[in-house]
Design an enzyme around this catalytic site. Sequence first.
Site, PDB file in Angstrom:
ATOM      1  N   GLU A 267       8.504  -2.015  -1.277  1.00 27.39           N
ATOM      2  CA  GLU A 267       8.290  -0.685  -0.709  1.00 27.39           C
ATOM      3  C   GLU A 267       9.198  -0.419   0.484  1.00 27.39           C
ATOM      4  OE1 GLU A 267       3.991  -0.586  -0.104  1.00 27.39           O
ATOM      5  OE2 GLU A 267       3.726  -0.020  -2.200  1.00 27.39           O
ATOM      6  N   ASP A 346      -2.932  -2.810  -6.984  1.00 31.33           N
ATOM      7  CA  ASP A 346      -3.031  -2.513  -5.562  1.00 31.33           C
ATOM      8  C   ASP A 346      -4.442  -2.137  -5.125  1.00 31.33           C
ATOM      9  OD1 ASP A 346      -2.315  -2.083  -3.001  1.00 31.33           O
ATOM     10  OD2 ASP A 346      -1.209  -0.243  -3.342  1.00 31.33           O
ATOM     11  N   GLU A 374      -9.018   1.656   1.435  1.00 35.41           N
ATOM     12  CA  GLU A 374      -8.004   2.640   1.041  1.00 35.41           C
ATOM     13  C   GLU A 374      -8.366   3.367  -0.252  1.00 35.41           C
ATOM     14  OE1 GLU A 374      -4.136   0.892   0.596  1.00 35.41           O
ATOM     15  OE2 GLU A 374      -3.229   2.752  -0.109  1.00 35.41           O
TER      16      GLU A 374
HETATM   17  O1  GCW Z   1      -1.856  -0.466  -0.797  1.00 37.64           O
HETATM   18  C1  GCW Z   1      -0.528  -0.222  -0.492  1.00 37.64           C
HETATM   19  C2  GCW Z   1      -0.628   0.713   0.638  1.00 37.64           C
HETATM   20  C3  GCW Z   1       0.497   0.593   1.643  1.00 37.64           C
HETATM   21  C4  GCW Z   1       0.647  -0.866   2.016  1.00 37.64           C
HETATM   22  C5  GCW Z   1       0.985  -1.670   0.774  1.00 37.64           C
HETATM   23  C6  GCW Z   1       1.076  -3.167   1.032  1.00 37.64           C
HETATM   24  C7  GCW Z   1       1.203  -1.789   4.147  1.00 37.64           C
HETATM   25  O2  GCW Z   1      -0.726   2.027   0.139  1.00 37.64           O
HETATM   26  O3  GCW Z   1       0.141   1.384   2.748  1.00 37.64           O
HETATM   27  O4  GCW Z   1       1.600  -1.066   3.024  1.00 37.64           O
HETATM   28  O5  GCW Z   1       0.004  -1.484  -0.197  1.00 37.64           O
HETATM   29  O6  GCW Z   1       0.114  -3.859   0.755  1.00 37.64           O
HETATM   30  O7  GCW Z   1       2.094  -3.633   1.500  1.00 37.64           O
END
Ligand code: GCW
Length: 650
Positions: A267, A346, A374
Amino acid sequence: MNTAFSPLWLGYEPLDTRFTGRAAIRCTSRVDRQCAAVSELITALSAMLPAAELTFGADSASMIFELDIADFLSEEEYTVSADERGASILGGSEAGLLYGVFAYLAAIRAAGGFVRISRRLRPALPLRMLDHWDNADGTIERGYSGSSFFFENGHLIVNERTEMYARLLASVGINACAINNVNVRGEAIKLITEDNLRDLGKLSALLKRWGIALYICVDFSAPMSLGKMRTADPLDINVSYWWQSKARELYSSAPALGGFLVKADSEGQPGPYAYGRDHADGANMLARALKPFGGKVIWRAFVYNCSQDWRDTRTDRACAGYRTFAPLDGHFDGNVILQVKNGPMDFQVREPVHPLFGAMKHTAVAAEFQLAQEYTGQQLHVCCLLPMIKQILAHRTYNGSQNDTVLGTISGAAAVANTGDDFCWTGSELAAANLYGFGRLCFEPTLAAEDILDEWISLTFGHNELVRETLLYILLGSHKAYEDYTAPLGLGWLCKPNHHYGPDPWGYEFDRWGTYNRADRDAVGIDRSMDGTGYAAQYYPPLCDMYSSPETCPDELLLFFCRVPYTHVLHSGKTVIQHIYDSHFEGCEQAEEFARLWDKLEGSIDRRVFDNGKKRFREQLRSAREWRDVINTFFRRLSGIEDEKGRKIY
Ligand code: GCW
């Protein structure tokens, strides 16, 4: 920053107001009177025995609390033997002693008096960690409980709240924490520069006293961003030198530092791929810099980079972690720990267990969970994650080892923290159960979720039966309710993009990072068998075969692994479409029931807690209804199939 805070489950109350005698703490010569175990015992006893005369030494005392370090115990192990006249607590080290003191205090508080206890215990997992996604400007990525209490305007903060934080963590056995976001940006990149060394030293020493190792997230390209070098290539000798001297500098100011936590090539974060190197090259280079000081590198396996056209049914983000790391098994140095998210995607409300557990037989692995909600209601909805975490730890990998469960294959667990500077730390008082329970589970994974919650309820809210029954009912049913009114049968990402709150079934569907439901007029779900994306093949048999066929795939994961018509009949006997309708109505009814039950607690719990909960349960209900209506309508219109119970679907 908000400086007022609740003691959460450490609010000590009088246990025996009649006791007016002398209560003595006796430390042998091996126990430092300044250590955290002793100070916690003093804090607790002064509150629990308000009329007692508290002294050191045992002369003519009616109650004696004896503390010692014992060589026959392993470092974090303790024994407690106690009765109505006091306790004898032994630890393998100061940390073990501290855990013994906390266990003793929790037990007598839960029992409501000085009772007989005999216990010997050591933590099941060596690494028990919290990961904070706090930014240096005081914001928190995916934070739902206010601002950071570690950072304000680019500066590190060490104050009374930090001390309370350390006590809370130690009381549930957490022994490591990373204080800054894995996405290291802006001022946070400078956390390892001279300006911050003094504060890092202070913070790491404070945490160390409570048995907690401080980790920091570093920017993999720091040799460039800070060192003004032209490369951050892990195999470049000058890059290694740069990190080695950085490690020396850090450890000279903060000798208690645990090490680094790193998100690389993920990312937008920099990583070894930019130089044609792999993740073992990257992790080992940092690990070698930290090794002389006993430091560790926790390297995240959350790496994916597949952009996808929706019409392409072979590409699959779920495959990425395993494909990146499985070939590197055995290539990591001894002080590297690979931190693997609980599922391949995720932190959705339901995902299969990550196939890297079990696959990395020659690598130290830690499981990563997300207490920050989240995707599970952002602490506005109640969603107790303990049953899910337990289920994941107990999951069998079939990797051929004697203990082939996830718990048997990992040496640690980390969780993204759900805390902030909010008065009650976690936004919602009920979300603190996740924080408490995560620590307790890492220490004693055999505990039942119900027992942990029972413990947490009595330590937080006291001994009111109505409160106990209500909270147990709500918390234990909360994950299922949330799953029911949001994402059925293993479908993920039905939420609104970016902030991830509320329903939007096609919000992410045509996004370049993946496809998540493939719903059309005839069918729904992703085919991840060998005919589809091939993801299921990353599991050992019999799991790979079981997941590949709709006949054998467990209902709860069916649409994650298989693409089926809406009329497909589940093991439950319902069709997929009817399950979608029913679960959404039922989940919503549960949310209604939770709100109703909470209302009945008025007068039985603190006013502020009650009001805060009431507000949140109302929002949960509003949102649950929105989820029910949006998801049911979406599938009714696509499938053209009516609800057999004739309920109102728009
Ligand atoms: O869940 C996702 C999140 C990001 C996060 C990423 C990760 C810190 O939306 O905000 O970044 O995973 O775990 O690196």
